[in-house]
Design a protein around this motif. Structure first.
Motif, short mmCIF file in Angstrom:
data_model
loop_
_atom_site.label_atom_id
_atom_site.label_comp_id
_atom_site.label_asym_id
_atom_site.label_seq_id
_atom_site.Cartn_x
_atom_site.Cartn_y
_atom_site.Cartn_z
N LEU A 11 65.43 -25.04 37.74
CA LEU A 11 66.01 -25.01 36.95
C LEU A 11 66.43 -24.01 35.61
CD1 LEU A 11 63.72 -27.79 36.17
CD2 LEU A 11 65.98 -28.28 36.17
N ILE A 12 65.40 -23.06 35.96
CA ILE A 12 65.75 -21.57 35.00
C ILE A 12 67.14 -21.56 35.55
CG2 ILE A 12 65.69 -19.69 34.66
CD1 ILE A 12 62.24 -20.15 34.62
N ILE A 13 67.62 -21.23 36.51
CA ILE A 13 69.17 -20.60 37.45
C ILE A 13 70.03 -21.91 36.32
CG2 ILE A 13 70.96 -20.56 38.68
CD1 ILE A 13 68.16 -19.43 40.04
N THR A 14 69.63 -23.23 36.44
CA THR A 14 70.83 -24.01 35.66
C THR A 14 70.83 -23.64 34.56
OG1 THR A 14 69.64 -25.55 37.60
CG2 THR A 14 70.75 -26.47 35.54
N GLY A 15 69.68 -23.05 34.16
CA GLY A 15 70.14 -23.27 32.05
C GLY A 15 71.25 -21.75 32.44
N ILE A 16 70.69 -21.05 32.88
CA ILE A 16 71.49 -19.36 32.72
C ILE A 16 72.87 -19.61 32.94
CG2 ILE A 16 72.39 -17.28 33.81
CD1 ILE A 16 68.73 -17.29 33.85
N LEU A 17 73.35 -20.73 33.89
CA LEU A 17 74.69 -20.48 34.70
C LEU A 17 74.87 -21.45 33.53
CD1 LEU A 17 74.46 -22.14 38.40
CD2 LEU A 17 75.79 -20.60 37.34
N MET A 18 74.70 -22.93 32.48
CA MET A 18 75.76 -23.48 31.53
C MET A 18 75.93 -22.86 30.04
SD MET A 18 73.29 -27.40 31.20
CE MET A 18 71.51 -26.94 32.31
N LEU A 19 75.24 -21.71 30.45
CA LEU A 19 75.48 -20.67 29.35
C LEU A 19 77.21 -20.05 29.45
CD1 LEU A 19 72.47 -18.00 28.24
CD2 LEU A 19 73.19 -20.29 27.07
N VAL A 20 77.44 -19.97 30.78
CA VAL A 20 78.54 -19.56 31.29
C VAL A 20 79.88 -19.92 31.23
CG1 VAL A 20 77.47 -16.89 31.71
CG2 VAL A 20 77.31 -18.89 33.26
N LEU A 21 79.60 -21.92 31.76
CA LEU A 21 80.09 -22.53 33.07
C LEU A 21 81.04 -22.98 31.53
CD1 LEU A 21 77.64 -23.91 35.80
CD2 LEU A 21 80.04 -22.09 35.20
N PRO A 22 82.49 -23.50 31.85
CA PRO A 22 83.12 -24.40 31.43
C PRO A 22 82.54 -25.57 31.19
CG PRO A 22 84.04 -23.78 33.61
CD PRO A 22 83.18 -23.15 33.27
N GLU A 23 83.04 -26.07 29.79
CA GLU A 23 82.15 -27.85 29.31
C GLU A 23 82.30 -28.92 30.49
OE1 GLU A 23 82.34 -28.20 26.39
OE2 GLU A 23 80.94 -30.58 27.11
N LYS A 24 83.50 -28.78 31.49
CA LYS A 24 83.30 -30.09 32.84
C LYS A 24 82.25 -29.38 33.42
CE LYS A 24 86.83 -32.84 32.02
NZ LYS A 24 88.98 -32.83 32.38
N LEU A 25 82.42 -28.20 34.05
CA LEU A 25 81.67 -27.79 35.38
C LEU A 25 79.91 -27.68 34.37
CD1 LEU A 25 82.69 -27.30 38.06
CD2 LEU A 25 82.06 -24.80 38.26
N ARG A 26 79.63 -28.21 33.23
CA ARG A 26 78.22 -27.97 32.43
C ARG A 26 77.83 -28.93 32.79
NH1 ARG A 26 79.44 -26.40 27.33
NH2 ARG A 26 77.86 -28.37 26.48
N ARG A 27 78.35 -30.15 32.54
CA ARG A 27 78.20 -31.17 32.62
C ARG A 27 77.71 -31.58 34.16
NH1 ARG A 27 76.69 -31.25 27.55
NH2 ARG A 27 79.14 -31.19 25.92
N ILE A 28 78.60 -31.59 35.01
CA ILE A 28 78.24 -31.83 36.22
C ILE A 28 77.02 -31.04 36.78
CG2 ILE A 28 78.37 -31.02 39.10
CD1 ILE A 28 81.28 -31.38 37.83
#
Lengths: 588, 92
Positions: A11-28
């Protein structure tokens, strides 16, 4: 097997990823991360899997798995998945990242096997939850968030102090503290009590939760307080003193909810009330007590999640958050009303829903431990839950006849926007969860640490609860005309730091400022007066009434000529004072 | 508004049914008075409900409820601003 896969870290890595990923990918990723977490928790096996040497002699046990931790892990993972589905279309990247990191840190506290990793993730949890609150970006939220942070830093520091004591005693692994009663015990208890909302340290919850964004509140309702009770169960199970705190929480929370007008403040008080049952059961301890506390926490995350989700849907749809400004929404929002009805009956402890199943365990723990007065009070608290959520909110917000007309006459028509599909899906999943656990209690009992059976569906249990509720409903209907909440603010212990402490600090700082200002102006006046004479020494003689021959006749500003002499005198005086001070210092 | 008579009748029917079931089939696991006397939970529910309503609506509401802008009103702050020109920087 994948035993090294730490669900919290996912979950923590998911959170860090969400900081950098583009909008659509972030939602997935926002959905995929929690889904992976659920799988990771289910794959866990008992034991200690991620031991990292921190410094020689101290090993961090990042993933210590026992039955209690797995049970909390399962519901934390499921909760994060439901909350992610609910929040997937709302919030910016920072809010979403904070939410995932917050959930991950909470999970990591649960799986931590040593004090250092516990306090580390504990503090991350506090910071991440503060970020969630302030991402509402309103002035109220930033103020409430600041207070939230202060309270949690206080709790965190108490915990840290206790942990340092523990470590200096040579105990690195987390262990039950019941019966130790030393300084570390009290410090850790205070730290944990802040998160477990044990009075008088509970008021941050009703202060901060209503200001967080809708999706964020659903996360917050699931973690901070539940990590608190996890620590109560793990560290303080069987600490009898906590029983009465639990009973007071249960009654107090329900009573506050009865007079509360703001929807999310009302539910926050219900968290306090429900945690009361959990704390009481943990305080009784023993197999049934611990199982009851754990099972009730599990259920609490389910139905409390649904309640906050429905409430968020109502606020999103209508833009109104006060009960006194809402009414008759069941017609336009049948699905939300249905889910809310299920969750509100579940929290009350209605048979065939999950609250009933775990309340049976809690009540059995009380009865078997011989705490009959506490048992009666907890029954009355159940009645309070019925009155303040299942009857009050359902009647005044969703189902009451004639409430809507009355409200609209005062505040204008209630405009209802459609509720997004993802929110509805999340609510339905949660409500189904309440129902499934309610009809198949063995699913839940099988997960508990000691696998106690509450025997919920016996004639005496079922009739007991229905009798309690039917009789209390009579009281509610009798009092219905005066039951509507008023547009008032209810004070709580946060008053202490929002009024007297604030004025004390402000008064102190104003006093110091005033003192400084008057000293400063006194000095200015003296220097100002002195300056006149220093600039023009002959003025001393003039003011003394002596005759001064006008030698500089013809020069308009004779200051220019007299100033160097005056300054020389001043410099000599300063040097003289300095020398005198040094002499005094040297001599004494 | 709510049709009270209808609600009372339905509730009375439910309560009667529950007491009958309790008398016929219940085998209490514990032996306190509310476990053994059929219908005793009705008393707890009714009295407890009223006790809570009175506690919350009459006692707690009277002591704890204030106007909604209670925390935003700051009578002290204004007088401070007037009393010292350079002050104000000091308080948070």
């Amino acid at each position: 097997m994948l035993n090294w896969l730490h669900p919290g870290f996912i979950l923590i890595i998911t959170g860090i990823l969400m900081l950098v990923l583009p909008e659509k990918l972030r939602r997935i990723v926002m959905i995929a991360g929690p889904a992976l977490t659920v799988a990771a928790v289910l794959l866990l096996q008992e034991g200690s899997w991620l031991d990292v040497e921190f410094i020689p002699e101290i090993t961090l046990k990042l993933l210590e798995v026992d039955r209690l931790a797995v049970m909390f892990g399962v519901i934390f993972a499921a909760g994060s998945l439901i909350a992610a589905i609910y929040a997937v279309n709302s919030g910016n990247r920072f809010e979403n990242a904070a939410e995932a990191i917050y959930a991950g840190a909470s999970m990591s506290v649960v799986f931590a096997g040593d004090w250092i990793s516990m306090i580390f993730f504990w503090e991350i949890m506090a910071i991440a939850s503060w970020l969630i609150i302030i991402s509402s970006k309103t002035e109220k939220a930033s103020k409430a968030g600041f207070r939230y942070l202060l309270v949690h830093m206080f709790g965190g520091n108490m915990l840290l102090a206790g942990i340092i004591l523990k470590i200096t005693q040579g105990s690195f692994g987390i262990e039950c503290l019941t019966g130790t009663q030393d300084a570390a015990f009290w410090l850790i208890l205070i730290g944990v009590a802040v998160n477990a909302t044990i009075p008088p340290l509970h008021s941050w919850i009703a202060d901060a939760y209503p200001e967080a964004p809708m999706g964020g509140t659903v996360y917050m309702a699931s973690y901070t307080t539940k990590v608190g009770v996890y620590c109560i169960i793990k560290l303080f199970a069987g600490t009898e003193m906590l029983l009465w705190f639990g009973v007071i929480m249960a009654i107090f929370g329900a009573s506050m909810a009865l007079i509360e007008n703001d929807l999310r403040r009302l539910f926050s008080y219900h968290i306090v009330s429900q945690l009361g049952y959990i704390v009481a059961a943990a305080a009784v301890g023993g197999a049934v007590g611990i199982d009851g506390a754990a099972a009730h926490t599990f259920n609490n995350i389910l139905y409390k999640g649904v309640l906050f989700m429905c409430c968020g849907a109502v606020i999103t749809a209508t833009g109104r958050r006060k009960i006194s400004q809402l009414g008759g929404l069941a017609k336009e929002m049948p699905l939300v009303a249905g889910c809310f009805l299920i969750a509100s009956l579940a929290i009350t402890g209605f048979p065939l829903l999950n609250g009933f199943v775990s309340k049976s365990l809690v009540m059995n723990a009380m009865a078997e431990g011989g705490y009959h007065v506490a048992e009666i009070f907890l029954m009355i608290a159940s009645v309070g839950t019925l009155l303040s959520i299942a009857l009050k909110v359902n009647y005044f917000v969703f189902f009451g006849k004639g409430v809507r007309e009355k409200v609209e006459a005062e505040t204008g028509p209630i405009e209802i926007k459609p509720v997004p599909l993802n929110m509805k899906v999340a609510m339905v999943i949660g409500a189904l969860g309440c129902f499934i656990v309610g009809v198949m209690p063995n699913l839940l009992y099988g997960l508990t640490p000691f696998q106690s059976d509450g025997h919920p569906f016996t004639a005496d249990h079922v009739t007991q609860y229905i009798q309690l509720f039917a009789a209390a409903t009579v009281a509610f209907v009798m009092y219905l005309d005066h039951m509507a909440p008023h547009e008032m603010l209810t004070l709580d212990t946060d008053w202490l730091y929002r009024k007297p402490l604030k004025y004390a600090v402000n008064g102190l700082s104003a006093g110091v400022t005033n003192l400084f200002n008057s000293c400063y102006s006194l000095v200015c006046r003296l220097v100002g007066k002195g300056n006149v004479y220093l600039h023009k020494p002959s003025k001393i003689a003039e003011d003394a009434g002596l005759h001064v021959p006008e030698r500089n006749h013809g020069i308009e500003d004779d200051d220019v000529l007299q100033k160097p002499a005056g300054m020389l005198v001043a410099t000599n005086m300063l040097i003289g004072i300095g020398a005198a001070v040094i002499a005094v210092l040297l001599l004494t | 508004m709510l049709n009270r008579k209808k609600v009372y009748i339905i509730l009375a029917a439910i309560m009667a049914l529950m007491v009958i079931i309790e008398v016929m089939w219940a085998h209490p696991h514990h032996h306190m008075i509310w476990n053994t006397v059929p219908g005793f939970d009705l008393l707890i529910g009714f009295a407890g409900g009223w006790a809570l309503i009175i506690l919350a609506k009459k006692i707690m509401a009277g002591i704890l409820q204030k106007e909604e802008d209670y925390y935003d009103r700051e009578p002290l702050a204004e007088s401070e601003e007037v009393s010292n020109g350079q002050g104000g920087g000091g308080h948070a």
